[in-house]
Motif scaffolding. Structure first.
Motif, PDB file in Angstrom:
ATOM      1  N   THR A  29       0.837  -1.192   0.000  1.00  0.00           N
ATOM      2  CA  THR A  29       0.000   0.000   0.000  1.00  0.00           C
ATOM      3  C   THR A  29       0.875   1.246   0.000  1.00  0.00           C
ATOM      4  OG1 THR A  29      -0.163  -0.031   2.417  1.00  0.00           O
ATOM      5  CG2 THR A  29      -1.914  -1.138   1.188  1.00  0.00           C
ATOM      6  N   TYR A  30       0.436   2.255  -0.749  1.00  0.00           N
ATOM      7  CA  TYR A  30       1.210   3.487  -0.859  1.00  0.00           C
ATOM      8  C   TYR A  30       0.268   4.660  -1.107  1.00  0.00           C
ATOM      9  CZ  TYR A  30       0.369   3.391  -5.863  1.00  0.00           C
ATOM     10  OH  TYR A  30      -0.251   3.395  -7.081  1.00  0.00           O
ATOM     11  N   LYS A  31       0.801   5.844  -0.894  1.00  0.00           N
ATOM     12  CA  LYS A  31       0.150   7.081  -1.296  1.00  0.00           C
ATOM     13  C   LYS A  31       1.188   7.914  -2.023  1.00  0.00           C
ATOM     14  CE  LYS A  31      -3.315   7.636   2.333  1.00  0.00           C
ATOM     15  NZ  LYS A  31      -3.772   8.482   3.458  1.00  0.00           N
ATOM     16  N   ALA A  32       0.732   8.630  -3.044  1.00  0.00           N
ATOM     17  CA  ALA A  32       1.639   9.492  -3.801  1.00  0.00           C
ATOM     18  C   ALA A  32       1.245  10.954  -3.599  1.00  0.00           C
ATOM     19  CB  ALA A  32       1.581   9.131  -5.280  1.00  0.00           C
ATOM     20  N   PHE A  33       2.261  11.813  -3.557  1.00  0.00           N
ATOM     21  CA  PHE A  33       2.067  13.234  -3.301  1.00  0.00           C
ATOM     22  C   PHE A  33       2.959  14.055  -4.222  1.00  0.00           C
ATOM     23  CE2 PHE A  33       1.634  10.828   0.600  1.00  0.00           C
ATOM     24  CZ  PHE A  33       0.467  11.309   1.169  1.00  0.00           C
ATOM     25  N   MET A  45       6.240  19.386   5.310  1.00  0.00           N
ATOM     26  CA  MET A  45       6.414  18.990   6.714  1.00  0.00           C
ATOM     27  C   MET A  45       5.107  18.438   7.287  1.00  0.00           C
ATOM     28  SD  MET A  45       9.551  19.429   7.227  1.00  0.00           S
ATOM     29  CE  MET A  45       9.898  19.282   5.486  1.00  0.00           C
ATOM     30  N   GLU A  46       4.007  19.042   6.926  1.00  0.00           N
ATOM     31  CA  GLU A  46       2.693  18.578   7.382  1.00  0.00           C
ATOM     32  C   GLU A  46       2.419  17.156   6.886  1.00  0.00           C
ATOM     33  OE1 GLU A  46      -1.752  19.684   5.947  1.00  0.00           O
ATOM     34  OE2 GLU A  46      -0.534  21.402   6.618  1.00  0.00           O
ATOM     35  N   VAL A  47       2.693  16.911   5.618  1.00  0.00           N
ATOM     36  CA  VAL A  47       2.465  15.580   5.036  1.00  0.00           C
ATOM     37  C   VAL A  47       3.416  14.561   5.662  1.00  0.00           C
ATOM     38  CG1 VAL A  47       2.649  14.213   2.908  1.00  0.00           C
ATOM     39  CG2 VAL A  47       1.439  16.402   2.894  1.00  0.00           C
ATOM     40  N   LEU A  48       4.666  14.925   5.907  1.00  0.00           N
ATOM     41  CA  LEU A  48       5.589  13.995   6.551  1.00  0.00           C
ATOM     42  C   LEU A  48       5.073  13.568   7.917  1.00  0.00           C
ATOM     43  CD1 LEU A  48       9.104  15.447   5.621  1.00  0.00           C
ATOM     44  CD2 LEU A  48       8.009  13.375   4.724  1.00  0.00           C
ATOM     45  N   ILE A  51       2.062  11.101   7.264  1.00  0.00           N
ATOM     46  CA  ILE A  51       2.381   9.758   6.790  1.00  0.00           C
ATOM     47  C   ILE A  51       3.088   8.943   7.872  1.00  0.00           C
ATOM     48  CG2 ILE A  51       2.357  10.396   4.355  1.00  0.00           C
ATOM     49  CD1 ILE A  51       5.408  10.363   4.360  1.00  0.00           C
ATOM     50  N   GLU A  52       3.894   9.595   8.686  1.00  0.00           N
ATOM     51  CA  GLU A  52       4.526   8.858   9.785  1.00  0.00           C
ATOM     52  C   GLU A  52       3.477   8.367  10.771  1.00  0.00           C
ATOM     53  OE1 GLU A  52       8.026  10.267  11.671  1.00  0.00           O
ATOM     54  OE2 GLU A  52       9.106  10.469   9.780  1.00  0.00           O
ATOM     55  N   SER A  53       2.485   9.191  11.071  1.00  0.00           N
ATOM     56  CA  SER A  53       1.436   8.758  12.007  1.00  0.00           C
ATOM     57  C   SER A  53       0.533   7.698  11.382  1.00  0.00           C
ATOM     58  CB  SER A  53       0.618   9.949  12.511  1.00  0.00           C
ATOM     59  OG  SER A  53      -0.138  10.511  11.465  1.00  0.00           O
ATOM     60  N   ASP A  54       0.500   7.648  10.042  1.00  0.00           N
ATOM     61  CA  ASP A  54      -0.279   6.620   9.336  1.00  0.00           C
ATOM     62  C   ASP A  54       0.474   5.305   9.196  1.00  0.00           C
ATOM     63  OD1 ASP A  54      -2.426   8.326   8.999  1.00  0.00           O
ATOM     64  OD2 ASP A  54      -1.974   8.793   6.903  1.00  0.00           O
ATOM     65  N   PRO A  70      14.574  14.734  -1.786  1.00  0.00           N
ATOM     66  CA  PRO A  70      14.915  13.550  -0.981  1.00  0.00           C
ATOM     67  C   PRO A  70      15.737  13.884   0.265  1.00  0.00           C
ATOM     68  CG  PRO A  70      15.254  13.099  -3.305  1.00  0.00           C
ATOM     69  CD  PRO A  70      15.006  14.570  -3.189  1.00  0.00           C
ATOM     70  N   GLY A  71      16.706  14.776   0.123  1.00  0.00           N
ATOM     71  CA  GLY A  71      17.549  15.146   1.256  1.00  0.00           C
ATOM     72  C   GLY A  71      16.799  15.923   2.318  1.00  0.00           C
ATOM     73  N   VAL A  72      15.925  16.820   1.895  1.00  0.00           N
ATOM     74  CA  VAL A  72      15.117  17.568   2.865  1.00  0.00           C
ATOM     75  C   VAL A  72      14.225  16.603   3.633  1.00  0.00           C
ATOM     76  CG1 VAL A  72      13.244  19.258   3.099  1.00  0.00           C
ATOM     77  CG2 VAL A  72      15.217  19.767   1.644  1.00  0.00           C
ATOM     78  N   ILE A  73      13.608  15.667   2.921  1.00  0.00           N
ATOM     79  CA  ILE A  73      12.761  14.674   3.588  1.00  0.00           C
ATOM     80  C   ILE A  73      13.599  13.878   4.588  1.00  0.00           C
ATOM     81  CG2 ILE A  73      11.463  12.533   3.244  1.00  0.00           C
ATOM     82  CD1 ILE A  73      10.446  13.800   0.579  1.00  0.00           C
TER      83      ILE A  73
END
Length: 159
Positions: A29-33, A45-48, A51-54, A70-73
């Motif tokens: 399972t995945y979600k794309a953004f 930052m909000e999405v990160l 997704i971590e809480s999910d 990728p590096g910022v994430i």
């Protein structure tokens, strides 16, 4: 959701589809953004956080040009991040070098230019470390891949 796929522009959608295809093959399972580290850093930052809480276990991030996504994430999560350099300039070499040359202690696993399919397979292999059934399916996938290769090339090649 086990994996998040994040990329910076809708023009990257076709390249990043390969990651989704690989994940689908294994029922992951995945979600794309579509998010940008430069244009909407607050939303990123909000999405990160979401997704971590999910329960997201791995993030695939595609980027071209400055290729900071990728590096910022990776700097904002301890989840594994797989970078996909996207060919936007200099045949993608600038993106590749930007993603692969991360500072010490903030790694980003990096696949080949435009090779999001491999990023998906790498994510599957990471998830298989804790899922014995998935590990068996990855092994079987490799067996079938090898058999198909041999069968397709067994009779020689016409040039």
């Amino acid at each position: 959701m086990q994996v998040a796929i994040i990329f910076g522009s809708k023009s990257d959608k076709e390249v990043m589809k390969g990651a989704a295809d690989a994940l689908k093959e294994f029922g992951i399972t995945y979600k794309a953004f579509i998010l940008s580290a430069h244009r909407v850093p607050e939303k990123l930052m909000e999405v990160l956080e979401e997704i971590e809480s999910d329960g997201c276990q791995c993030i695939i991030a595609g980027a071209g040009l400055a290729a900071h996504l990728p590096g910022v994430i990776a700097s904002h999560t301890t989840k594994p991040v797989i970078g996909v350099p996207i060919n936007a300039a200099m045949n993608g070499l600038d993106s590749l070098l930007s993603i692969v040359q991360m500072p010490k202690s903030i790694p980003v696993a990096t696949v080949g230019i435009n090779n999001s399919y491999n990023a998906g397979i790498l994510a599957v292999q990471m998830l298989a470390l804790k899922d014995e059934d998935l590990a068996i399916r990855v092994k079987n996938y490799r067996v079938v891949m090898k058999e198909n290769f041999i069968n397709e090339n067994n009779q020689g090649v016409d040039l």
